[in-house]
Design a protein around this motif. Structure first.
Motif: not given
Length: 100
Positions: A30-36
């Motif tokens: 989820a954190d990775d997606i939020r960076t994208r």
């Protein structure tokens, strides 16, 4: 992250047609997606990823059915398909990089 108008339109359409579902994601993912993506695009991004995975699975099923009926696909066809896929990925990466 900069998002193109095309991305926004596609994601908006995906989000509008999707009934709400509850899905648990690992925090790191989820954190990775939020960076994208922008926060308002999170759901639509996940929908796009799942749609692409479903397409890949359908393609794999079609290939398997063809191979059961006709035998293996010629390697040259597979090579062409893989190269077309890699080229599409390169173009998409360039397009996204240009919009940063």
């Amino acid at each position: 992250m900069a998002v193109t108008e095309e991305d926004k339109g596609r994601r908006s359409a995906a989000k509008k047609r999707a009934p709400r579902r509850k899905v648990a994601l690992p925090q790191a993912l989820a954190d990775d997606i939020r960076t994208r993506v922008d926060p308002e695009d999170f759901d639509a991004y996940v929908i796009e990823v799942l749609e692409r995975q479903a397409q890949r699975e359908r393609l794999a099923e079609l290939i398997a059915a063809h191979e059961r009926e006709q035998g293996p696909l010629p390697q040259e066809y597979l090579d062409e398909a893989y190269e077309a896929f890699r080229e599409a990925e390169r173009k998409e990466a360039k397009r996204r990089a240009a919009n940063l």
